[in-house]
Write a protein that holds these residues in place. Sequence first.
Motif, PDB file in Angstrom:
ATOM      1  N   ASP A  96       0.829  -1.210   0.000  1.00  0.00           N
ATOM      2  CA  ASP A  96       0.000   0.000   0.000  1.00  0.00           C
ATOM      3  C   ASP A  96       0.860   1.255   0.000  1.00  0.00           C
ATOM      4  OD1 ASP A  96      -2.193  -1.633   0.033  1.00  0.00           O
ATOM      5  OD2 ASP A  96      -2.601  -1.416   2.176  1.00  0.00           O
ATOM      6  N   ALA A  97       2.000   1.218   0.724  1.00  0.00           N
ATOM      7  CA  ALA A  97       2.886   2.379   0.763  1.00  0.00           C
ATOM      8  C   ALA A  97       3.485   2.666  -0.614  1.00  0.00           C
ATOM      9  CB  ALA A  97       3.994   2.163   1.793  1.00  0.00           C
ATOM     10  N   LEU A  98       3.915   1.620  -1.319  1.00  0.00           N
ATOM     11  CA  LEU A  98       4.463   1.802  -2.668  1.00  0.00           C
ATOM     12  C   LEU A  98       3.405   2.330  -3.625  1.00  0.00           C
ATOM     13  CD1 LEU A  98       6.683  -1.400  -3.046  1.00  0.00           C
ATOM     14  CD2 LEU A  98       7.480   0.960  -3.036  1.00  0.00           C
ATOM     15  N   ARG A  99       2.194   1.754  -3.528  1.00  0.00           N
ATOM     16  CA  ARG A  99       1.133   2.205  -4.420  1.00  0.00           C
ATOM     17  C   ARG A  99       0.791   3.672  -4.168  1.00  0.00           C
ATOM     18  NH1 ARG A  99      -4.489  -0.688  -3.683  1.00  0.00           N
ATOM     19  NH2 ARG A  99      -4.386   0.636  -1.840  1.00  0.00           N
ATOM     20  N   SER A 100       0.742   4.088  -2.886  1.00  0.00           N
ATOM     21  CA  SER A 100       0.449   5.485  -2.556  1.00  0.00           C
ATOM     22  C   SER A 100       1.538   6.409  -3.078  1.00  0.00           C
ATOM     23  CB  SER A 100       0.304   5.637  -1.037  1.00  0.00           C
ATOM     24  OG  SER A 100      -0.755   4.852  -0.548  1.00  0.00           O
ATOM     25  N   SER A 101       2.808   5.948  -3.001  1.00  0.00           N
ATOM     26  CA  SER A 101       3.909   6.777  -3.494  1.00  0.00           C
ATOM     27  C   SER A 101       3.813   6.982  -5.003  1.00  0.00           C
ATOM     28  CB  SER A 101       5.236   6.120  -3.128  1.00  0.00           C
ATOM     29  OG  SER A 101       6.315   6.865  -3.660  1.00  0.00           O
ATOM     30  N   ILE A 102       3.487   5.909  -5.734  1.00  0.00           N
ATOM     31  CA  ILE A 102       3.349   6.019  -7.192  1.00  0.00           C
ATOM     32  C   ILE A 102       2.196   6.949  -7.549  1.00  0.00           C
ATOM     33  CG2 ILE A 102       2.773   4.731  -9.284  1.00  0.00           C
ATOM     34  CD1 ILE A 102       4.242   2.337  -8.081  1.00  0.00           C
TER      35      ILE A 102
END
Length: 430
Positions: A14-20
């Motif tokens: 979820d953190a990676l997706r939010s960053s993208i």
Amino acid sequence: MPNPYLVRLREQHDALRSSIEGLQTRAAEGNRDLTEDELRSVTEQATQLRTLSEQIEQLAEVETRSRRVGELAASLDGDAGEQQNLGGEQHRSRTTTRDRDPGHYRSEVDGGERSFFGDHFRAKVLGDREAQQRLDEHMRAVTQASGGTGIIPPKWLTDEYQGLARAKRLIADRVRHVSLGRDPRPLILPKQTAGTDQNITAQTTEGQNNAGWSADRFATDKDTLTPAAYSASQIVSRQLLDASTPAADSLIMGDLRAAWDAKVESLVCAAILSGGTAVATPVDLTDEVAALDAVIDAQTEVAEDKRGTADLIALTPAQFGSFRKMRDTTNRPLMPVSRYNPTNATGALGNVLVGDIEGSDAYASMGFADNTKFAVLYSQAVYLGESDLFDFTYEQNVGPADVQMGIWGYVGVLVRNPGSVQVLTLATGA
């Protein structure tokens, strides 16, 4: 109870997706394409996201298959045990699977020798197959309707766990983000310091160039963003992990990650105040007209730096509140809150308010250590270089009685264009 490892993978996913999504949103709001750094960051994070997704799918499939096999085995075991062949005749037993407590987790008075939560830790973290088998046998006995005679585990509301209140990443998520990956080397950012503007002159005599029409005026230099390593660890009693919910390790690791975000926010805020251009005239927040004029003057200075218009005003919560209280002669707010968080039946889904001061977004951040200053800036003038955040666990690094869990990563902040960051100081007593 959810698998703590899967929970942690999902948090990373979820953190990676939010960053993208954040990088793409900022590009869309700026009506521009992704920069080379942003595109590289999105590509790297997408690769990590793909790997995480595949791993989560595989582990989730194993968990689902294991649960189905356990349920099927329990049902077959019950069908076989409910009939007995006595003297050639079949009689139905009154004992069902839900009444057959294997006795693994009985009280000490009843002769019990094992801990339900201890087996959870050994099965999920240490991979102890015997512990997992005891858990499966126990859960088959106690989860059939309401007739289980074993120790039924308590309901841990992990989703309702309340962590420590900390500064969130607000300003850090608005400035320009450069992914360091796993490379801690300094970033060399070339820049032009002088141009050939003076060489362009009007030709006064036909067929003849003016004096000074050609001179070596083009000059370059560089900015250097130097990352520093940051790390922290938490020593946890093994007895705590053995005696508590299996989600305890995820909660502790989540606390370390929240502390990391608060640290990054404070580093960005400190760099803005120290690396920006100081405005000489103090700002009196008790004088609405003078305060807004000071903001407008700072916005003008940012625009004259020719990098971009001021799109961010970074404030402390107290300063944010002072601007919200400003009213005109008809008692209308001079700084309306331009965006509220989305809400559902229970209320707002967050606690971040975005104000609007003379056309620039105003954010209140807990990352400022100095309550006497605030900044008006072009957000892309500040660079945040940040590596992936790594976590680690040492089982017996400090002895067999303790477990050490920690995180580490690289962070560097650079105010590349000081003229695009105007730092204002409050008047004494304001």
